[in-house]
Design an enzyme around this catalytic site. Structure first.
Site, PDB file in Angstrom:
ATOM      1  N   ARG A   1      19.912 -11.565 -15.700  1.00 43.69           N
ATOM      2  CA  ARG A   1      18.973 -10.688 -15.013  1.00 43.69           C
ATOM      3  C   ARG A   1      19.815  -9.399 -15.039  1.00 43.69           C
ATOM      4  O   ARG A   1      20.831  -9.396 -15.070  1.00 43.69           O
ATOM      5  CB  ARG A   1      18.611 -11.089 -13.786  1.00 43.69           C
TER       6      ARG A   1
ATOM      7  N   LYS B   1      19.767 -14.815  -8.574  1.00 44.15           N
ATOM      8  CA  LYS B   1      18.578 -14.711  -7.647  1.00 44.15           C
ATOM      9  C   LYS B   1      18.161 -16.130  -6.633  1.00 44.15           C
ATOM     10  O   LYS B   1      17.576 -16.025  -5.957  1.00 44.15           O
ATOM     11  CB  LYS B   1      17.562 -14.343  -8.665  1.00 44.15           C
TER      12      LYS B   1
ATOM     13  N   HIS C   1      12.946  -6.655 -18.332  1.00 46.15           N
ATOM     14  CA  HIS C   1      12.960  -7.933 -18.176  1.00 46.15           C
ATOM     15  C   HIS C   1      12.540  -8.913 -19.262  1.00 46.15           C
ATOM     16  O   HIS C   1      13.055 -10.141 -19.566  1.00 46.15           O
ATOM     17  CB  HIS C   1      12.131  -8.404 -16.927  1.00 46.15           C
TER      18      HIS C   1
ATOM     19  N   ARG D   1      15.458 -10.663 -21.253  1.00 47.05           N
ATOM     20  CA  ARG D   1      15.624 -12.051 -20.983  1.00 47.05           C
ATOM     21  C   ARG D   1      14.726 -12.914 -21.411  1.00 47.05           C
ATOM     22  O   ARG D   1      15.251 -13.921 -22.024  1.00 47.05           O
ATOM     23  CB  ARG D   1      15.601 -12.107 -19.419  1.00 47.05           C
TER      24      ARG D   1
ATOM     25  N   HIS E   1      17.538 -21.261 -14.958  1.00 45.94           N
ATOM     26  CA  HIS E   1      16.205 -21.705 -14.398  1.00 45.94           C
ATOM     27  C   HIS E   1      16.581 -22.934 -13.735  1.00 45.94           C
ATOM     28  O   HIS E   1      17.165 -24.136 -14.327  1.00 45.94           O
ATOM     29  CB  HIS E   1      15.415 -21.735 -15.505  1.00 45.94           C
TER      30      HIS E   1
ATOM     31  N   TYR F   1       9.454 -18.718 -19.390  1.00 46.10           N
ATOM     32  CA  TYR F   1      10.206 -17.450 -20.228  1.00 46.10           C
ATOM     33  C   TYR F   1      10.674 -17.764 -21.671  1.00 46.10           C
ATOM     34  O   TYR F   1      11.686 -17.195 -22.343  1.00 46.10           O
ATOM     35  CB  TYR F   1      11.781 -17.581 -19.328  1.00 46.10           C
TER      36      TYR F   1
END
Length: 317
Positions: A186, A211, A269, A272, A295, A304
Site C-alpha cells: 500500500r 493497515k 491504489h 496494488r 490480506h 484485489y
C-alpha cells in the site's frame, strides 16, 4: 409502574397508554429473561450524541485511523438523530438516517457511519453500564456496496507511466510506482519504510505496522531490489526513511502525472491490484499471495485480484 418481588419498582410516564404498555411489556420480558429488573435510567437520560462524543474522546484515539474517525463522528454529530435518547433510539430511526445519508454520500460511507454508531452503542452497553435490550444499529440493513474496482494496466500504460515519471521532476515517484507493482504494498506502507526495515541480501522488506494492525515481511523481486538499491545509492537520500514525502504529496504528484498522459481513470491504489493479480499469474497460490499482500480474508483478496481470461486460457493449454 412495574413491580417485581425482590427488586425496586420502576416507573415512567408516557403521553400515550399504548407506549406505556409497550414499555411495561418489554421491561417485564427482560425481567423474565435475565432474572432482575434492569436500570434503564441512564439510557433514558443519555442521548446518542453523548455516547458518540464520549466514544470519540475515549475510544477513537486508540485506533490507527483515529483522525479519519474523529472527522466522521464530528460530521455525524450535526444530524438530528443524535438528539434521540438511547432508550428511544430504534432501528427505524437508524434506517431513516441511512436513507437520508444515501442522498448525499455513497454506500461505503454510510456503512462506515452505521458501523461507528453500532460500535459506540456496544461500548456503552459493555463498558459504561448503560442498559439496552439490544443494539438497534445491528438490526439495520446496510446498503449494498458497489463492485470493487477491476482496473488493471493495459497495453503500454505501464511504459507510458514510467516514461512520464522519467520526464518529471519528482524523482521518488517512479520508484514508488515500481514498488507498488512489484511488492503489492500500500502507499502508506511504502511511506513508512525505513532503511533498517530492508535487507537486500535476504531480499525482504519488513513492515512493522500495516493497515490491518499486524506486521509482515514482503519478499522483494529482482526488479524491486534494483529499485531500492538505486535509491540507497543516491547521495542525498534520507538516512532513516526510504521516502521522505507525505501521502498527500504522492496523491497530488500522481494526479498530475496521470492527467499529463491522459490516464485519468487509474488510481495509484490500482497499482496494488495490478501487483496482486500478477502474483497469481506467476503461479503463486492463495496462501502465498495473501502472505505477500497482507490480506486477511479470501473475500478481500478476491476484490484485489483481476485475472485476465486470455491469460487463464493460455494456462489451460
Amino acid at each position: 409502574m412495574v413491580r417485581r418481588k425482590g427488586t425496586a419498582p420502576r416507573s415512567k410516564s408516557f403521553d400515550k397508554k399504548t407506549d406505556a404498555e409497550k414499555w411495561a411489556r418489554d421491561l417485564e420480558a427482560e425481567v423474565d429473561r435475565c432474572g432482575f429488573l434492569p436500570d434503564t435510567k441512564l439510557a433514558e437520560d443519555t442521548t446518542l450524541a453523548d455516547i458518540m462524543t464520549r466514544y470519540r474522546e475515549e475510544v477513537t484515539p486508540r485506533k490507527r485511523g483515529a483522525k479519519i474517525e474523529v472527522f466522521r463522528i464530528n460530521a455525524m454529530l450535526r444530524h438530528d438523530i443524535m438528539h434521540r435518547t438511547l432508550a428511544l433510539l430504534s432501528s427505524s430511526d437508524i434506517a431513516a438516517y441511512r436513507d437520508e445519508r444515501l442522498q448525499s454520500v455513497g454506500p461505503a460511507a454510510v456503512v462506515r457511519e452505521i458501523a461507528t454508531i453500532s460500535q459506540a452503542i456496544d461500548t456503552a452497553m459493555k463498558d459504561w453500564n448503560i442498559y439496552l435490550v439490544r443494539n438497534p444499529a445491528k438490526l439495520v440493513r446496510r446498503p449494498s456496496l458497489p463492485r470493487g474496482r477491476d482496473r488493471r494496466l493495459e497495453g503500454d500504460e505501464e511504459q507510458r507511466i514510467l516514461a512520464a515519471c522519467d520526464r518529471g521532476r519528482i524523482r521518488w515517484l517512479k520508484p514508488m510506482v515500481v514498488l507498488a507493482v512489484e511488492t503489492s504494498m500500500r502507499r502508506g506502507e511504502m511511506l513508512s519504510l525505513r532503511w533498517s526495515d530492508i535487507d537486500l541480501d535476504r531480499r525482504v522488506a519488513h513492515l512493522s505496522m500495516t493497515k490491518n494492525g499486524s506486521s509482515r515481511d514482503v519478499p522483494l523481486s529482482t526488479r524491486a531490489v534494483e529499485t531500492l538499491s538505486g535509491l540507497m545509492q543516491q547521495p542525498d537520500r534520507d538516512p532513516e526513511k526510504v521516502f521522505m514525502v507525505s501521502e498527500n504529496a504522492v496523491r497530488l504528484a500522481w494526479d498530475r502525472l496521470r492527467n499529463r498522459i491522459g490516464l485519468e481513470n487509474i488510481n495509484f491504489h490500482d497499482l496494488r491490484h495490478e501487483g496482486v493479480s500478477r502474483l497469481f499469474e506467476k503461479g503463486l497460490d492463495v496462501m502465498e499471495v495473501s502472505a505477500i499482500s497482507g490480506h486477511k480474508t479470501l473475500t478481500m483478496l478476491k476484490r484485489y485480484t483481476h485475472l485476465r481470461a486470455e491469460d487463464l486460457a493460455l494456462r489451460l493449454g
